[in-house]
Design an enzyme around this catalytic site. Structure first.
Site, mmCIF file in Angstrom:
data_model
loop_
_atom_site.group_PDB
_atom_site.id
_atom_site.type_symbol
_atom_site.label_atom_id
_atom_site.label_comp_id
_atom_site.label_asym_id
_atom_site.label_seq_id
_atom_site.Cartn_x
_atom_site.Cartn_y
_atom_site.Cartn_z
ATOM 1 N N LYS A 34 -25.048 -42.366 -67.483
ATOM 2 C CA LYS A 34 -24.999 -40.914 -67.271
ATOM 3 C C LYS A 34 -24.999 -40.640 -65.753
ATOM 4 C CE LYS A 34 -24.883 -39.623 -71.563
ATOM 5 N NZ LYS A 34 -23.685 -38.977 -72.082
ATOM 6 N N ARG A 42 -30.379 -43.318 -66.503
ATOM 7 C CA ARG A 42 -31.544 -42.484 -66.837
ATOM 8 C C ARG A 42 -32.728 -43.313 -67.326
ATOM 9 N NH1 ARG A 42 -28.255 -37.138 -69.117
ATOM 10 N NH2 ARG A 42 -27.990 -36.273 -67.016
ATOM 11 N N ARG A 83 -15.096 -26.505 -72.570
ATOM 12 C CA ARG A 83 -14.026 -26.521 -73.587
ATOM 13 C C ARG A 83 -13.292 -25.180 -73.638
ATOM 14 N NH1 ARG A 83 -17.805 -30.244 -74.834
ATOM 15 N NH2 ARG A 83 -17.287 -32.027 -76.158
ATOM 16 N N GLN A 131 -17.178 -36.320 -75.531
ATOM 17 C CA GLN A 131 -16.191 -36.081 -74.473
ATOM 18 C C GLN A 131 -14.892 -36.794 -74.808
ATOM 19 O OE1 GLN A 131 -18.178 -37.423 -70.936
ATOM 20 N NE2 GLN A 131 -19.487 -35.617 -70.819
ATOM 21 N N LYS A 187 -23.125 -25.550 -71.392
ATOM 22 C CA LYS A 187 -22.211 -26.281 -70.520
ATOM 23 C C LYS A 187 -21.065 -26.895 -71.318
ATOM 24 C CE LYS A 187 -23.720 -30.228 -68.237
ATOM 25 N NZ LYS A 187 -22.699 -31.274 -68.241
ATOM 26 N N SER A 188 -21.389 -27.547 -72.433
ATOM 27 C CA SER A 188 -20.343 -28.218 -73.231
ATOM 28 C C SER A 188 -19.307 -27.210 -73.727
ATOM 29 C CB SER A 188 -20.970 -28.907 -74.444
ATOM 30 O OG SER A 188 -21.764 -29.978 -74.036
ATOM 31 N N SER A 199 -18.951 -40.679 -78.413
ATOM 32 C CA SER A 199 -18.822 -39.791 -77.254
ATOM 33 C C SER A 199 -18.012 -38.555 -77.613
ATOM 34 C CB SER A 199 -18.141 -40.524 -76.087
ATOM 35 O OG SER A 199 -17.676 -39.577 -75.141
ATOM 36 N N GLY A 209 -18.639 -35.575 -65.691
ATOM 37 C CA GLY A 209 -17.984 -36.479 -66.634
ATOM 38 C C GLY A 209 -17.158 -35.705 -67.655
ATOM 39 N N ASP A 237 -28.875 -35.790 -74.331
ATOM 40 C CA ASP A 237 -29.162 -35.023 -73.114
ATOM 41 C C ASP A 237 -30.622 -34.548 -73.052
ATOM 42 O OD1 ASP A 237 -26.566 -35.366 -72.299
ATOM 43 O OD2 ASP A 237 -25.873 -33.433 -73.041
HETATM 44 C C1 S3P Z 1 -20.944 -33.928 -73.692
HETATM 45 C C2 S3P Z 1 -21.125 -35.094 -74.390
HETATM 46 C C3 S3P Z 1 -22.153 -36.081 -74.020
HETATM 47 C C4 S3P Z 1 -23.243 -35.444 -73.171
HETATM 48 C C5 S3P Z 1 -22.685 -34.645 -72.037
HETATM 49 C C6 S3P Z 1 -21.795 -33.533 -72.555
HETATM 50 C C7 S3P Z 1 -19.871 -33.029 -74.122
HETATM 51 O O1 S3P Z 1 -21.565 -37.112 -73.260
HETATM 52 O O2 S3P Z 1 -24.140 -36.422 -72.694
HETATM 53 O O3 S3P Z 1 -23.732 -34.069 -71.273
HETATM 54 O O4 S3P Z 1 -19.833 -31.857 -73.702
HETATM 55 O O5 S3P Z 1 -19.024 -33.468 -74.911
HETATM 56 P P1 S3P Z 1 -20.736 -38.332 -73.938
HETATM 57 O O6 S3P Z 1 -19.472 -37.794 -74.496
HETATM 58 O O7 S3P Z 1 -20.500 -39.299 -72.821
HETATM 59 O O8 S3P Z 1 -21.636 -38.878 -75.003
#
Ligand code: S3P
Length: 430
Positions: free
Chosen positions: A343, A347, A30, A170, A25-26, A168, A96, A316
Site C-alpha cells: 500500500k 503498512r 470512479r 482497482q 474516495k473510491s 483487487s 494507486g 483500508d
Molecule cells: C480501492 C481498492 C483497494 C483499496 C484502495 C481503494 C478502490 O485497493 O485498498 O484504497 O477504490 O478500488 P486494491 O484494489 O489494491 O485492493
C-alpha cells in the site's frame, strides 16, 4: 507523498458530536473517470476533498476533460468516449487508484500516454494491470519489474475472460473500464469479493452489465450518460472516528450520509463484535450505493481475529484497528493481509514500528500481525511513513495514550482527508 509537518495529539476522555464526512474516495475516482468518458455534463456533490481524487481530476484535465467547481458541485463535461492525447506525463501523485483505473480507460484510447507518480507510487506493483490489459491488446511499458512510470499505448481492444490472481477492486474496475472499449464481452472473476463501486458506477452511468457473486461481465461499445449524484460520506474516513469512539465508554457520535455498501461496511460488524454500539438510520439507496446515518456509542472493547475474505473487505481499515488493538481486552490478530505490504507504505512494518515506539509489542508475519491486548500505550513521537492512513490511525491511538503523541509527517492525511485533524479536535472531549 512524504509528509513533513508534525501534529501533537493530547489524551482525551471521550468523543462526542456529529461529523459530515467528505465524499468516498473510491466512488469519487470512479464517478470522475466515467463522467469524463460519458456523454453530457455530470454534476457531483460532496466529491472527495482528498489529494488522490485531485490527482484524478488533474489527469483528466490533461486528457482534454473540462471540469469546474460550481458552489457545492463539481461539474465534469464528458467527452463521449474519446479523450485527447496528453501533452505531458500524467501525474498520478500518491494514488494507486488513479494510475490503475485510468490505465483501463487509456488502454482503449488510440494514443500513447505516460503515467507517473510520487516515490511511494513508484514502488507499487502494476503487473496486475499490465498483464490483463496487454492480453486485451494494449501495450504497457513499465520502468522496472512492473512499476511506474507506465507508458500505455492504447487502441482497439479485444475482450477477455479473466480471473484475478490477487483480490483487487482497482484491477477489477480497470478491466471493466477497458471492457467498455473492447470488442465482445469481457468477464472478470475475483478470488474473494472486493468493493463493487466500479460495477455500481458503470450501471449508474447507464452501462449494462451482468453480475453474480465474484464476477461481472460487460459488453464493449456501450455509451455512458452523465449523472447528477451526491457522493456518500467516506466510510474508510469514518473508521477513524468510529475506532476513536470505541476507545471510550462515554463516547457518542453521529455520522450522517455515510456509505454503507455491504462490500465496504464490514468494519461495522467488526466494531459491533468488539463492543461498540452502532445504530443505522435513514438508510437509502443512491445510484445503487447504500447510504445512511451512523450512530455509535462506546461500550466494551473486545479483541478480534481478522482473516480470509474479511481481510480483503477491511483492507483500508486494518491500520486503525491495529493501532487500537493494544487497548482491547484480547488483542487483534490479522492474517491473509499480505496486500498491506504494497500500500502507500508497507503498512505491516509501519504499524509494528509505531506500536513499538508507543510501548506495545506486535508480532509481524508476512501476511499480517498479532497485537496482544491489555498493553497501555505511552505518548511518543511516531511517523506517518508518508502514509495517510498510518498518520490518522496513530492520532486515534494517541487519544488514550499516557502523555502527548507527536505524529511526524501528519500532512500525509491530505491524501484522503485534509481536514481530519481539525475535525477530530471538534469531537474530542478532555
Ligand atoms: C480501492 C481498492 C483497494 C483499496 C484502495 C481503494 C478502490 O485497493 O485498498 O484504497 O477504490 O478500488 P486494491 O484494489 O489494491 O485492493
Amino acid at each position: 507523498m512524504s509528509g513533513t509537518n508534525s501534529v501533537v495529539i493530547r489524551p482525551a476522555k471521550s468523543l462526542s458530536g456529529a461529523v459530515a464526512l467528505p465524499g468516498d474516495k473510491s466512488i469519487s475516482h470512479r464517478y470522475a473517470m466515467l463522467a469524463a468518458i460519458a456523454h453530457g455534463s455530470t454534476r457531483l456533490e460532496n466529491f472527495s476533498t482528498g489529494a488522490d481524487c485531485a490527482s484524478t481530476l488533474g489527469c483528466l484535465r490533461s486528457l482534454g476533460v473540462d471540469w469546474e467547481r460550481q458552489e457545492d458541485f463539481l461539474v465534469i463535461h464528458g467527452r463521449g468516449g474519446k479523450l485527447q492525447p496528453p501533452a505531458a506525463p500524467l501525474d498520478c501523485g500518491n494514488s494507486g487508484s488513479t494510475i490503475r483505473m485510468l490505465s483501463g480507460i487509456l488502454a482503449g484510447q488510440e494514443f500513447i500516454s505516460e503515467l507517473t507518480g510520487d516515490a511511494s507510487l513508484s514502488r507499487r506493483p502494476m503487473a496486475r494491470i499490465i498483464q490483463p490489459l496487454e492480453q486485451m491488446g494494449a501495450r504497457i511499458e513499465s520502468s522496472d519489474a512492473g512499476r511506474p512510470p507506465l507508458r500505455v499505448t492504447g487502441g482497439r481492444l479485444r475482450s477477455i475472460d479473466y480471473c484475478l490472481p490477487v483480490a483487487s477492486a482497482q484491477v477489477k474496475t480497470a478491466l471493466l473500464f477497458a471492457g467498455l472499449f473492447a470488442q465482445g464481452t469481457t468477464r472478470v472473476e475475483e478470488p474473494v469479493q472486493t468493493r463493487d463501486h466500479g460495477e455500481l458506477a458503470l450501471a449508474a452511468f447507464g452501462a449494462e452489465l451482468d453480475r453474480s457473486t465474484r464476477q461481472a461481465t460487460i459488453r464493449g461499445g456501450q455509451q455512458l450518460h452523465a449523472i447528477n449524484a451526491a457522493v456518500p460520506g467516506d466510510i474508510s474516513s469514518a473508521a477513524f472516528f468510529l475506532c476513536a469512539a470505541a476507545l471510550f465508554p462515554e463516547s457518542e457520535i453521529s455520522l450522517p450520509a455515510v456509505l454503507l455498501n455491504p462490500t465496504r461496511a464490514r468494519l461495522l460488524d467488526t466494531l459491533t463484535f468488539m463492543g461498540l454500539r452502532i445504530t443505522l438510520e435513514q438508510v437509502e439507496e443512491r445510484q445503487g450505493e447504500l447510504v445512511g446515518t451512523l450512530r455509535a456509542q462506546g461500550g466494551a472493547l473486545n479483541g478480534a481475529r481478522i482473516s480470509g475474505a474479511a481481510s480483503a473487505a477491511l483492507i483500508d481499515e486494518i491500520p486503525v484497528l491495529a493501532a487500537i488493538a493494544p487497548y482491547t481486552s484480547e488483542g487483534i490478530e490479522i492474517r491473509d493481509a499480505r496486500e498491506l505490504r504494497v500500500k502507500e507504505s508497507d503498512r505491516i512494518a509501519s504499524l509494528t514500528k509505531n506500536l513499538a515506539v508507543m510501548g506495545a509489542e506486535a508480532e509481524e508475519f508476512p501476511d499480517g500481525l498479532r497485537i496482544r491486548g491489555g498493553q497501555p500505550l505511552r505518548g511518543a513521537s511516531v511517523d506517518s511513513f508518508g502514509d495517510h492512513r498510518i498518520a490518522m490511525a496513530f492520532a486515534v491511538a494517541a487519544l488514550r495514550a499516557r502523555g502527548e503523541t507527536e505524529i511526524r509527517g501528519a500532512d500525509a492525511a491530505v491524501i484522503s482527508y485534509p481536514d481530519f485533524f481539525r475535525v477530530l479536535e471538534t469531537l474530542v472531549e478532555r
